[in-house]
Design a protein around this motif. Structure first.
Motif, PDB file in Angstrom:
ATOM      1  N   UNK A 343       0.915  -1.520   0.129  1.00 22.47           N
ATOM      2  CA  UNK A 343       0.131  -0.138  -0.119  1.00 22.47           C
ATOM      3  C   UNK A 343       0.810   1.322   0.129  1.00 22.47           C
ATOM      4  N   UNK A 344       0.699   2.102  -0.612  1.00 22.68           N
ATOM      5  CA  UNK A 344       1.019   3.646  -0.718  1.00 22.68           C
ATOM      6  C   UNK A 344       0.419   4.550   0.571  1.00 22.68           C
ATOM      7  N   UNK A 345       1.734   3.890   1.977  1.00 22.34           N
ATOM      8  CA  UNK A 345       1.595   4.821   3.027  1.00 22.34           C
ATOM      9  C   UNK A 345       2.069   5.705   3.183  1.00 22.34           C
ATOM     10  N   UNK A 346       2.351   6.258   4.156  1.00 27.12           N
ATOM     11  CA  UNK A 346       3.522   7.708   4.811  1.00 27.12           C
ATOM     12  C   UNK A 346       2.898   8.839   5.884  1.00 27.12           C
ATOM     13  N   UNK A 347       4.119   9.563   6.229  1.00 26.29           N
ATOM     14  CA  UNK A 347       4.024  10.086   6.577  1.00 26.29           C
ATOM     15  C   UNK A 347       2.695  11.629   7.312  1.00 26.29           C
ATOM     16  N   UNK A 348       2.599  11.229   6.273  1.00 22.36           N
ATOM     17  CA  UNK A 348       0.670  12.151   6.271  1.00 22.36           C
ATOM     18  C   UNK A 348      -0.013  11.693   6.587  1.00 22.36           C
ATOM     19  N   UNK A 349      -0.507   9.754   6.537  1.00 20.32           N
ATOM     20  CA  UNK A 349      -1.626   9.397   6.682  1.00 20.32           C
ATOM     21  C   UNK A 349      -1.872   8.609   8.249  1.00 20.32           C
ATOM     22  N   UNK A 350      -2.829   8.368   8.517  1.00 22.99           N
ATOM     23  CA  UNK A 350      -2.968   8.018   9.656  1.00 22.99           C
ATOM     24  C   UNK A 350      -4.337   6.723   9.319  1.00 22.99           C
ATOM     25  N   UNK A 351      -3.257   5.667   9.606  1.00 28.40           N
ATOM     26  CA  UNK A 351      -3.996   4.443   9.984  1.00 28.40           C
ATOM     27  C   UNK A 351      -5.210   4.090  10.981  1.00 28.40           C
ATOM     28  N   UNK A 352      -6.153   4.194  10.924  1.00 27.57           N
ATOM     29  CA  UNK A 352      -6.978   3.118  12.172  1.00 27.57           C
ATOM     30  C   UNK A 352      -6.972   1.586  12.332  1.00 27.57           C
ATOM     31  N   UNK A 353      -6.848   1.458  13.139  1.00 27.08           N
ATOM     32  CA  UNK A 353      -6.933  -0.782  12.603  1.00 27.08           C
ATOM     33  C   UNK A 353      -7.712  -1.023  14.070  1.00 27.08           C
ATOM     34  N   UNK A 354      -9.010  -1.895  13.805  1.00 26.16           N
ATOM     35  CA  UNK A 354      -9.740  -2.353  14.855  1.00 26.16           C
ATOM     36  C   UNK A 354      -9.912  -3.771  14.857  1.00 26.16           C
ATOM     37  N   UNK A 377      -0.636   5.893  13.580  1.00 23.32           N
ATOM     38  CA  UNK A 377      -1.635   4.241  13.684  1.00 23.32           C
ATOM     39  C   UNK A 377      -2.115   4.475  15.021  1.00 23.32           C
ATOM     40  N   UNK A 378      -3.731   4.683  14.957  1.00 28.20           N
ATOM     41  CA  UNK A 378      -4.320   4.721  15.957  1.00 28.20           C
ATOM     42  C   UNK A 378      -5.069   2.939  16.390  1.00 28.20           C
ATOM     43  N   UNK A 379      -5.649   2.483  17.341  1.00 25.32           N
ATOM     44  CA  UNK A 379      -5.666   1.368  17.887  1.00 25.32           C
ATOM     45  C   UNK A 379      -7.364   1.318  18.236  1.00 25.32           C
ATOM     46  N   UNK A 380      -7.795   0.567  18.023  1.00 25.16           N
ATOM     47  CA  UNK A 380      -9.803   0.428  17.798  1.00 25.16           C
ATOM     48  C   UNK A 380      -9.737  -0.991  18.763  1.00 25.16           C
ATOM     49  N   UNK A 381      -9.606  -0.951  20.322  1.00 20.55           N
ATOM     50  CA  UNK A 381      -9.929  -2.727  20.581  1.00 20.55           C
ATOM     51  C   UNK A 381     -10.619  -2.895  22.460  1.00 20.55           C
ATOM     52  N   UNK A 387      -2.454  -7.041  22.245  1.00 21.39           N
ATOM     53  CA  UNK A 387      -0.984  -5.941  21.478  1.00 21.39           C
ATOM     54  C   UNK A 387      -1.178  -5.192  20.512  1.00 21.39           C
ATOM     55  N   UNK A 388      -2.618  -4.780  19.747  1.00 21.08           N
ATOM     56  CA  UNK A 388      -2.877  -3.686  19.599  1.00 21.08           C
ATOM     57  C   UNK A 388      -3.223  -2.321  20.472  1.00 21.08           C
ATOM     58  N   UNK A 389      -3.192  -2.882  21.743  1.00 18.75           N
ATOM     59  CA  UNK A 389      -3.199  -1.200  22.985  1.00 18.75           C
ATOM     60  C   UNK A 389      -2.094  -1.276  22.941  1.00 18.75           C
ATOM     61  N   UNK A 390      -1.196  -2.475  23.175  1.00 21.76           N
ATOM     62  CA  UNK A 390       0.283  -1.956  23.530  1.00 21.76           C
ATOM     63  C   UNK A 390       1.389  -0.782  21.917  1.00 21.76           C
ATOM     64  N   UNK A 391       0.988  -1.758  20.863  1.00 28.83           N
ATOM     65  CA  UNK A 391       2.034  -1.407  19.749  1.00 28.83           C
ATOM     66  C   UNK A 391       2.020  -0.503  18.911  1.00 28.83           C
ATOM     67  N   UNK A 392       0.134   0.174  18.944  1.00 32.34           N
ATOM     68  CA  UNK A 392       0.029   1.662  18.195  1.00 32.34           C
ATOM     69  C   UNK A 392       0.574   2.739  18.940  1.00 32.34           C
ATOM     70  N   UNK A 393      -0.027   3.466  18.136  1.00 28.32           N
ATOM     71  CA  UNK A 393       0.853   5.542  19.283  1.00 28.32           C
ATOM     72  C   UNK A 393      -0.433   5.117  19.966  1.00 28.32           C
ATOM     73  N   UNK A 394      -1.102   5.318  19.291  1.00 26.34           N
ATOM     74  CA  UNK A 394      -2.395   5.386  20.458  1.00 26.34           C
ATOM     75  C   UNK A 394      -3.431   4.976  20.092  1.00 26.34           C
ATOM     76  N   UNK A 395      -4.944   5.099  20.921  1.00 29.42           N
ATOM     77  CA  UNK A 395      -5.887   3.977  20.370  1.00 29.42           C
ATOM     78  C   UNK A 395      -7.029   5.019  21.853  1.00 29.42           C
ATOM     79  N   UNK A 396      -8.164   3.946  21.570  1.00 27.45           N
ATOM     80  CA  UNK A 396      -9.778   4.345  22.240  1.00 27.45           C
ATOM     81  C   UNK A 396     -10.149   2.662  22.775  1.00 27.45           C
TER      82      UNK A 396
END
Length: 615
Positions: A343-354, A377-381, A387-396
């Motif tokens: 995927x074309x992903x860079x520093x200007x992008x935000x990725x949300x993983x659920x 990278x934001x986690x929602x879990x 693991x998602x809670x620990x490895x993302x930059x932030x999350x909910x």
């Protein structure tokens, strides 16, 4: 995969292991087994339910398991080899000295198996997991002075793939070695005893203090101590976490099935998700878990949402919400495709993983790929410490509580609410005035009470289920915010009732699915009053003219639609962005009742697992 439990302490291990395996039954499985260590390794395993194993333990062939105070147990969901006694875990080395249970997939097992076969090792199962235990025996045969910890470490250096494993050996009768890469493991800390499990469900009745292993870590447990190291033998300081749910939360509470209980828990869950986050008096949202990153997210060139299954459907609703409220471009990807398509992903992008569990293998791989490419990278879990809670930059966190039923219900609606709140938070000071944010928050705050009114129609939904539980196919159609709800409704039906079902944007019906419409085809329409209402009515007419059976989810007060439908379920009126939270409820109920009428195991549907920790 599927479920792991282990015990070392002063209590008899076998009853604790059996109870732990029963706590893990919700994850889905096809066989179960335990191994204990009391001078020697003794194993008992059986295809089918844990109850089959419990009955087997009372037989003479399993009598040696009584009295042992160290043991491991496993429920297996077949990946390599069919469900059978011989493919069940635990697996034992040729000399009988090592026993192992394993979640995950050993990708290079075929190569390792050939090497071991050339050394004279013979295999009694078709699994990739058995290769590991013979590999460990082979290493110890060449280096008999090595401790079990070192043997496991050396074996794992030869392994490609994912694992969560527990290993015991009669040469070290007061020790258990566990390791994790890609498949979750949690250690419960008791008084002079320790528990190991693939999630906290088997642990919470014994202790609330837990340590979550991270990828690439292993732990050595004795009866009075534990130490965590990397696979490379570097000792780690680990945070001891307090479990935040009670044993009662994983009991049925008087409901016939966990799924039904979790459907009816949703009003309370919704209030929990909003608590402390919705500030009605201020017309604003407070999301403490991402506060430090809000400006970064607001300034994103685009947002990419990655998820699997039901969480992917929540992500699709999130796309509609974020673009509607915050006017930020959003893409939604299956995590399993994202990780392989460069995927074309860079520093200007935000990725949300659920992910409900926070441990879904493909979603974790997407997370790590996004991190490597420099995205935020934001986690929602739902699972604290996952693991998602620990490895993302932030999350909910979604605060949905333990979800035991394999088919997700309350976790889905909790995810949608979190995405709704995120979309509004991103709009603050940018795209929506405060008073408009307040209006949307009041619409959301009214949802739990409206869901309670929908749940009160349980008998109405059951009558509809009676009419269609013998159907072989079903279509679900919706538009706008409710197109993803159509997808989710279809997924629920096929997951638990085994009826083939598909969800479509209603306008796409004419591009293929209309060919399927006949007098045997039920079609579920989401036709609440919004900007696409008249278009949906036209789609209903098209189905009626082809003799299809029409089931409609409609807004309260819409009695005219009865002339077009065989069955109508009315839901309270609401603003378009919150209608997915209402419309999905009768679809969950419909799937549940159809499945029970068909005699299906709604909590543990065949071939499915609650937490998909392999690709």
């Amino acid at each position: 995969m599927c479920g792991i439990v282990g015990y070392i302490g002063d209590r008899e291990a076998a009853p604790l292991l059996l109870r732990g395996l029963e706590r893990l039954e919700y994850r889905g499985y096809d066989s179960a087994g335990i191994a204990v260590l009391d001078g020697r390794v003794s194993v008992c395993k059986r295809m089918g339910r844990v109850q089959n194993l419990r009955e087997m333990l009372s037989s003479p062939e399993c009598g040696a398991l009584a009295g042992a105070t160290l043991g491991i147990g496993h429920t297996r969901w077949a990946t390599h080899g069919d469900p059978s006694d011989r493919n069940a875990h635990p697996h034992v080395s040729r000399d009988g000295s090592i026993a192992l249970i394993h979640n995950g997939i050993i990708e290079n097992y075929s190569t390792l198996k050939k090497e071991l076969s050339s050394k004279g090792y013979r295999f009694s199962s078709d699994t990739d997991s058995e290769v590991l235990v013979h590999l460990m025996e082979s290493i110890r045969a060449s280096r008999p002075e090595l401790a079990l910890e070192a043997v496991v470490r050396k074996a794992l250096h030869h392994v490609e793939g994912a694992y969560g494993l527990c290993v015991i050996s009669d040469r070290e009768p007061d020790r258990m070695v566990v390791a994790r890469k890609g498949s979750p493991l949690v250690i419960g800390i008791g008084e002079s005893e320790f528990f190991v499990a693939s999630d906290a469900a088997p642990i919470v009745e014994h202790t609330r203090k837990v340590v979550y292993l991270s990828d690439g870590e292993m732990a050595v447990l004795t009866r009075d101590s534990y130490v965590v190291k990397t696979i490379g033998n570097v000792e780690q300081e680990k945070l001891v976490t307090e479990l935040d749910f009670d044993l009662e939360e994983i009991e049925k509470g008087g409901f016939e099935h966990f799924m039904l209980k979790e459907i009816f828990e949703q009003p309370g869950v919704m209030r929990d998700v909003m608590r402390g986050r919705v500030r009605l008096e201020e017309n604003r949202v407070r999301l403490g878990g991402i506060e430090d990153y809000l400006d970064t997210i607001r300034g994103a060139e685009r947002i990419v949402i990655c998820a699997c299954g039901t969480s992917w459907h929540a992500g699709l609703i999130g796309e509609y919400l974020i673009e509607e409220f915050a006017r930020i471009p959003v893409e939604v990807d299956y995590a399993s495709e994202f990780r392989y398509r460069n995927p074309i992903i860079g520093r200007g992008d935000v990725v949300i993983v659920i992910s409900q569990s926070g441990e879904t293998a493909d979603t974790l791989a997407a997370l790590r790929l996004a991190m490597q490419k420099g995205a935020t990278v934001i986690g929602i879990c739902n699972v604290v410490g996952s693991t998602i809670a620990r490895e993302t930059h932030c999350g909910m966190y979604t605060h949905a509580g333990p979800e035991i039923g394999v088919a997700s219900t309350k976790a889905f609606t909790a995810q949608v609410i979190v995405l709704y709140l995120l979309a509004l938070a991103l709009s603050e000071g940018r795209t929506l005035p405060d008073h408009e944010i307040g209006l949307y928050l009041r619409e959301l705050a009214a949802v739990p009470e409206k869901v309670e009114r929908i749940l009160a129609q349980n008998d109405v939904v059951m009558e509809i289920a009676q009419a269609y539980h013998q159907s072989r196919n079903c279509l679900y159609l919706g538009r706008g915010f409710n197109f993803p709800v159509a997808l989710e409704g279809a997924l629920k039906l096929k997951e638990i009732s085994y009826i083939h079902a598909e969800g479509y944007p209603a306008a796409e019906m004419k591009h293929g699915p209309i060919a399927l419409i006949d007098e045997d085809m039920p079609v579920v329409f989401i036709a609440t009053r919004d900007t696409t209402y008249t278009k949906i009515l036209s789609n209903i007419e098209e189905v009626r003219s082809r003799k299809g059976h029409v089931i409609v989810i409609a807004s309260d007060g819409d009695e005219d639609i009865r002339r077009l439908a065989d069955h109508v379920i009315h839901i309270p009126s609401a603003a378009g962005p919150v209608t997915p939270l209402l419309n999905v409820i009768p679809l969950q109920m419909l799937s549940y009742h159809i499945a029970t009428l068909r005699g299906c195991n709604v909590d543990r549907p065949r071939n499915l697992a609650k937490s998909v920790t392999v690709e």
